[in-house]
Design an enzyme around this catalytic site. Structure first.
Site, PDB file in Angstrom:
ATOM      1  N   ILE A 149       0.640  -1.269  -0.055  1.00 41.17           N
ATOM      2  CA  ILE A 149       0.084  -0.014  -0.081  1.00 41.17           C
ATOM      3  C   ILE A 149       0.941   1.188  -0.091  1.00 41.17           C
ATOM      4  O   ILE A 149       0.549   2.119  -0.885  1.00 41.17           O
ATOM      5  CB  ILE A 149      -1.026  -0.012   1.125  1.00 41.17           C
ATOM      6  CG1 ILE A 149      -1.993  -1.280   1.040  1.00 41.17           C
ATOM      7  CG2 ILE A 149      -1.722   1.342   1.423  1.00 41.17           C
ATOM      8  CD1 ILE A 149      -2.812  -1.157   2.328  1.00 41.17           C
ATOM      9  N   ASP A 168      10.876   2.049   6.467  1.00 39.85           N
ATOM     10  CA  ASP A 168      10.757   0.728   6.346  1.00 39.85           C
ATOM     11  C   ASP A 168      11.848   0.050   6.807  1.00 39.85           C
ATOM     12  O   ASP A 168      12.793  -0.465   5.878  1.00 39.85           O
ATOM     13  CB  ASP A 168      10.039   0.284   5.014  1.00 39.85           C
ATOM     14  CG  ASP A 168       9.486  -1.250   5.207  1.00 39.85           C
ATOM     15  OD1 ASP A 168      10.002  -1.890   5.950  1.00 39.85           O
ATOM     16  OD2 ASP A 168       8.396  -1.327   4.643  1.00 39.85           O
ATOM     17  N   THR A 227      -4.650   4.838   7.941  1.00 40.72           N
ATOM     18  CA  THR A 227      -5.390   3.431   7.382  1.00 40.72           C
ATOM     19  C   THR A 227      -4.873   2.027   7.548  1.00 40.72           C
ATOM     20  O   THR A 227      -5.344   1.242   7.072  1.00 40.72           O
ATOM     21  CB  THR A 227      -5.584   3.558   5.766  1.00 40.72           C
ATOM     22  OG1 THR A 227      -4.096   3.636   5.113  1.00 40.72           O
ATOM     23  CG2 THR A 227      -6.367   4.749   5.396  1.00 40.72           C
ATOM     24  N   ALA A 228      -3.829   2.103   8.554  1.00 46.06           N
ATOM     25  CA  ALA A 228      -3.277   0.857   8.731  1.00 46.06           C
ATOM     26  C   ALA A 228      -3.932  -0.117   9.928  1.00 46.06           C
ATOM     27  O   ALA A 228      -4.820  -0.718   9.737  1.00 46.06           O
ATOM     28  CB  ALA A 228      -1.767   1.102   9.247  1.00 46.06           C
ATOM     29  N   GLU A 258     -13.214  -1.001  17.464  1.00 47.26           N
ATOM     30  CA  GLU A 258     -14.291  -0.783  16.241  1.00 47.26           C
ATOM     31  C   GLU A 258     -15.359  -1.680  16.602  1.00 47.26           C
ATOM     32  O   GLU A 258     -15.087  -2.892  16.796  1.00 47.26           O
ATOM     33  CB  GLU A 258     -13.480  -1.191  15.061  1.00 47.26           C
ATOM     34  CG  GLU A 258     -12.114  -0.452  14.682  1.00 47.26           C
ATOM     35  CD  GLU A 258     -11.472  -0.743  13.353  1.00 47.26           C
ATOM     36  OE1 GLU A 258     -11.914  -1.770  12.927  1.00 47.26           O
ATOM     37  OE2 GLU A 258     -10.637  -0.214  13.317  1.00 47.26           O
ATOM     38  N   HIS A 279     -13.420   1.903   9.027  1.00 47.84           N
ATOM     39  CA  HIS A 279     -12.722   0.846   8.324  1.00 47.84           C
ATOM     40  C   HIS A 279     -13.062   0.634   7.020  1.00 47.84           C
ATOM     41  O   HIS A 279     -13.424  -0.697   6.708  1.00 47.84           O
ATOM     42  CB  HIS A 279     -12.645  -0.333   9.395  1.00 47.84           C
ATOM     43  CG  HIS A 279     -11.393  -0.981   9.049  1.00 47.84           C
ATOM     44  ND1 HIS A 279     -10.991  -1.814  10.232  1.00 47.84           N
ATOM     45  CD2 HIS A 279     -10.710  -1.529   7.936  1.00 47.84           C
ATOM     46  CE1 HIS A 279      -9.754  -2.512   9.714  1.00 47.84           C
ATOM     47  NE2 HIS A 279      -9.621  -2.186   8.254  1.00 47.84           N
ATOM     48  N   ILE A 280     -13.190   1.617   6.159  1.00 44.95           N
ATOM     49  CA  ILE A 280     -13.716   1.298   4.859  1.00 44.95           C
ATOM     50  C   ILE A 280     -12.575   1.527   3.594  1.00 44.95           C
ATOM     51  O   ILE A 280     -13.193   1.641   2.458  1.00 44.95           O
ATOM     52  CB  ILE A 280     -14.956   2.079   4.500  1.00 44.95           C
ATOM     53  CG1 ILE A 280     -14.904   3.462   4.990  1.00 44.95           C
ATOM     54  CG2 ILE A 280     -16.124   1.229   5.124  1.00 44.95           C
ATOM     55  CD1 ILE A 280     -15.891   4.213   4.157  1.00 44.95           C
ATOM     56  N   ALA A 281     -11.579   2.034   4.046  1.00 42.72           N
ATOM     57  CA  ALA A 281     -10.641   2.474   3.071  1.00 42.72           C
ATOM     58  C   ALA A 281     -10.332   1.630   1.977  1.00 42.72           C
ATOM     59  O   ALA A 281     -10.010   1.773   0.707  1.00 42.72           O
ATOM     60  CB  ALA A 281      -9.160   2.922   3.501  1.00 42.72           C
ATOM     61  N   GLY A 282     -10.300   0.051   2.360  1.00 42.22           N
ATOM     62  CA  GLY A 282     -10.119  -0.795   1.219  1.00 42.22           C
ATOM     63  C   GLY A 282     -11.421  -1.536   0.390  1.00 42.22           C
ATOM     64  O   GLY A 282     -11.234  -2.321  -0.237  1.00 42.22           O
TER      65      GLY A 282
HETATM   66  P1  NAD Z   1       2.614  -4.974   3.459  1.00 39.40           P
HETATM   67  O1  NAD Z   1       2.791  -6.143   4.263  1.00 39.40           O
HETATM   68  O2  NAD Z   1       2.648  -5.080   1.988  1.00 39.40           O
HETATM   69  O3  NAD Z   1       3.443  -3.728   4.035  1.00 39.40           O
HETATM   70  C1  NAD Z   1       3.537  -3.488   5.193  1.00 39.40           C
HETATM   71  C2  NAD Z   1       5.093  -2.816   5.385  1.00 39.40           C
HETATM   72  O4  NAD Z   1       5.411  -2.460   6.930  1.00 39.40           O
HETATM   73  C3  NAD Z   1       6.276  -3.955   5.051  1.00 39.40           C
HETATM   74  O5  NAD Z   1       7.113  -3.517   4.083  1.00 39.40           O
HETATM   75  C4  NAD Z   1       6.951  -3.987   6.291  1.00 39.40           C
HETATM   76  O6  NAD Z   1       8.330  -4.310   6.301  1.00 39.40           O
HETATM   77  C5  NAD Z   1       6.690  -2.723   7.014  1.00 39.40           C
HETATM   78  N1  NAD Z   1       6.907  -2.579   8.326  1.00 39.40           N
HETATM   79  C6  NAD Z   1       6.479  -3.450   9.369  1.00 39.40           C
HETATM   80  N2  NAD Z   1       7.245  -2.939  10.624  1.00 39.40           N
HETATM   81  C7  NAD Z   1       7.501  -1.811  10.396  1.00 39.40           C
HETATM   82  C8  NAD Z   1       7.831  -0.500  11.162  1.00 39.40           C
HETATM   83  N3  NAD Z   1       8.023  -1.091  12.506  1.00 39.40           N
HETATM   84  N4  NAD Z   1       8.100   0.363  10.746  1.00 39.40           N
HETATM   85  C9  NAD Z   1       8.074   0.702   9.441  1.00 39.40           C
HETATM   86  N5  NAD Z   1       7.664  -0.546   8.428  1.00 39.40           N
HETATM   87  C10 NAD Z   1       7.361  -1.308   9.014  1.00 39.40           C
HETATM   88  O7  NAD Z   1       1.044  -4.634   3.659  1.00 39.40           O
HETATM   89  P2  NAD Z   1       0.177  -3.751   3.000  1.00 39.40           P
HETATM   90  O8  NAD Z   1      -0.729  -4.635   2.065  1.00 39.40           O
HETATM   91  O9  NAD Z   1       0.886  -2.403   2.748  1.00 39.40           O
HETATM   92  O10 NAD Z   1      -0.935  -3.133   4.241  1.00 39.40           O
HETATM   93  C11 NAD Z   1      -0.455  -2.404   5.187  1.00 39.40           C
HETATM   94  C12 NAD Z   1      -1.538  -2.367   6.494  1.00 39.40           C
HETATM   95  O11 NAD Z   1      -2.602  -1.772   5.861  1.00 39.40           O
HETATM   96  C13 NAD Z   1      -1.845  -3.621   6.742  1.00 39.40           C
HETATM   97  O12 NAD Z   1      -1.088  -4.652   7.812  1.00 39.40           O
HETATM   98  C14 NAD Z   1      -3.320  -3.441   7.311  1.00 39.40           C
HETATM   99  O13 NAD Z   1      -3.254  -3.278   8.726  1.00 39.40           O
HETATM  100  C15 NAD Z   1      -3.714  -2.293   6.679  1.00 39.40           C
HETATM  101  N6  NAD Z   1      -4.670  -2.353   5.934  1.00 39.40           N
HETATM  102  C16 NAD Z   1      -5.842  -1.495   6.121  1.00 39.40           C
HETATM  103  C17 NAD Z   1      -6.935  -1.378   5.076  1.00 39.40           C
HETATM  104  C18 NAD Z   1      -8.271  -0.675   5.458  1.00 39.40           C
HETATM  105  O14 NAD Z   1      -9.220  -1.031   4.962  1.00 39.40           O
HETATM  106  N7  NAD Z   1      -8.135   0.408   6.295  1.00 39.40           N
HETATM  107  C19 NAD Z   1      -6.987  -2.332   4.147  1.00 39.40           C
HETATM  108  C20 NAD Z   1      -5.771  -3.068   3.764  1.00 39.40           C
HETATM  109  C21 NAD Z   1      -4.657  -3.016   4.733  1.00 39.40           C
END
Ligand code: NAD
Length: 315
Positions: A149, A168, A227-228, A258, A279-282
């Site tokens: 993302i 990262d 959005t994490a 939530e 929690h609807i970003a995705g």
């Molecule tokens: P991903 O696994 O591709 O990327 C996560 C990145 O975070 C990785 O590159 C990892 O190395 C890095 N990371 C881990 N710990 C870290 C730290 N302490 N500091 C900096 N970087 C760190 O995951 P993604 O697909 O990019 O998704 C990220 C997050 O988004 C998911 O874990 C999920 O919680 C959240 N998400 C939310 C929604 C939503 O609807 N709001 C939808 C999808 C995902």
């Protein structure tokens, strides 16, 4: 077993191949859930069902957990490893909608012009003043977490003329993904960015990553987008930073609790330029289909292959 919401066509797609128990509310009835799971070979969940040691003990026949999404903070991976159960996530299925939400949130926060309908319909014409915001061309977007993302956000923001700085520590310094953005430590990303967007998973190293010290490091008048996962941010520290004017706004799609518990509702009340969504970003029409079918296909593939055989190459 499907103890959370799944759209009818996707329940039907499962039913064409296997027996399905579908009850979208069962995740909140622990007794009922544990009874129902006793005979299940697979469970398809969102983020409400807690798959922990207790759940797995109640599910002796379980071989697969399908997660309709990517976050695994409701799945105890240590317990999963001991139980010899495979977990399937819908990797990358909602990368695009989250990235598009972030870009939308950048403009909603920095222009503040998209919620003037009530004022105009009440007869006012508020063209004066400073409420029309800033341009993002030439500004810096800071990304905490540079996975799927984070990278999708970076590409889109670069198209808007933004400069990207990302942190990262897990992603190898030699990874080609770094070629198009500035790689920096956590503190420098906060110090350099006009907008900071969070894209890390929730875990011990990221819980309350954004605490009072982190907000102190951010630029005066900067913006935060989360959005994490909610617990990546210390909400009290965020609200203090918003109330003091250190931050000029925040967009939050995810929360420590939530739906919002009364404490969070009270905490977030009356704060200017705070955007909150459930929690609807995705969630888009396209991603709902991708998430469901990716997960269902992986779970069905697991159920159709003998123990120990590798997954189908098509998945
Ligand atoms: P991903 O696994 O591709 O990327 C996560 C990145 O975070 C990785 O590159 C990892 O190395 C890095 N990371 C881990 N710990 C870290 C730290 N302490 N500091 C900096 N970087 C760190 O995951 P993604 O697909 O990019 O998704 C990220 C997050 O988004 C998911 O874990 C999920 O919680 C959240 N998400 C939310 C929604 C939503 O609807 N709001 C939808 C999808 C995902």
């Amino acid at each position: 077993m499907v103890p959370e919401f799944l759209a009818d066509p996707h329940v039907a797609a499962l039913r064409r191949r296997v027996d399905v128990v579908y009850d979208p509310d069962l995740h909140s009835d622990l007794g009922g859930l544990f009874d129902a799971i006793a005979e299940a070979s697979a469970v398809v969940i969102r983020n409400r069902t807690q798959v922990n040691a207790g759940f797995l003990a109640a599910a002796p026949k379980l071989v697969a957990v399908g997660r309709l999404g990517v976050g695994l903070d409701n799945v105890d991976l240590n317990a999963i490893a001991k139980a010899n159960v495979e977990v399937f996530v819908a990797r990358n299925a909602n990368t695009v909608p989250v990235a598009e939400y972030v870009i939308g949130a950048v403009f909603a926060l920095t222009r503040r012009v998209f919620s003037m309908k009530d004022a105009l319909l009440a007869g006012s014409w508020p063209r004066q003043g400073s409420a029309f915001g800033q341009e993002m061309d030439g500004k810096t977007l800071g990304l905490i977490g540079f996975g799927a993302i984070g990278r999708a956000v970076a590409g889109r923001a670069q198209g808007l003329g933004m400069h990207i700085v990302a942190n990262d520590p897990i992603l190898d310094a030699g990874d080609p993904a770094w070629e198009s953005v500035d790689r920096a430590d956590f503190a420098s990303v906060l110090e350099r960015s006009d907008v900071v967007s969070l894209h890390v998973p929730l875990g011990p190293s990221t819980r309350h990553l954004m605490d009072a010290d982190a907000f102190d490091r951010m630029r005066q008048g900067a913006f935060l987008i989360n959005t994490a996962r909610g617990a990546v941010v210390d909400d009290h520290a965020l609200v203090a930073a918003l109330r003091s004017g250190k931050l000029a706004g925040a967009a939050l799609d995810v929360f420590a609790e939530e739906p919002l518990d009364p404490g969070l509702r009270e905490l977030f009340s009356g704060i200017d330029n705070l955007i909150i969504t459930p929690h609807i970003a995705g969630n888009t029409v396209e991603s709902a289909e991708r998430v469901a079918m990716t997960t269902i296909d992986a779970v069905l593939d697991r159920l159709s292959r003998p123990d120990g055989e590798p997954p189908s190459p098509d998945l």
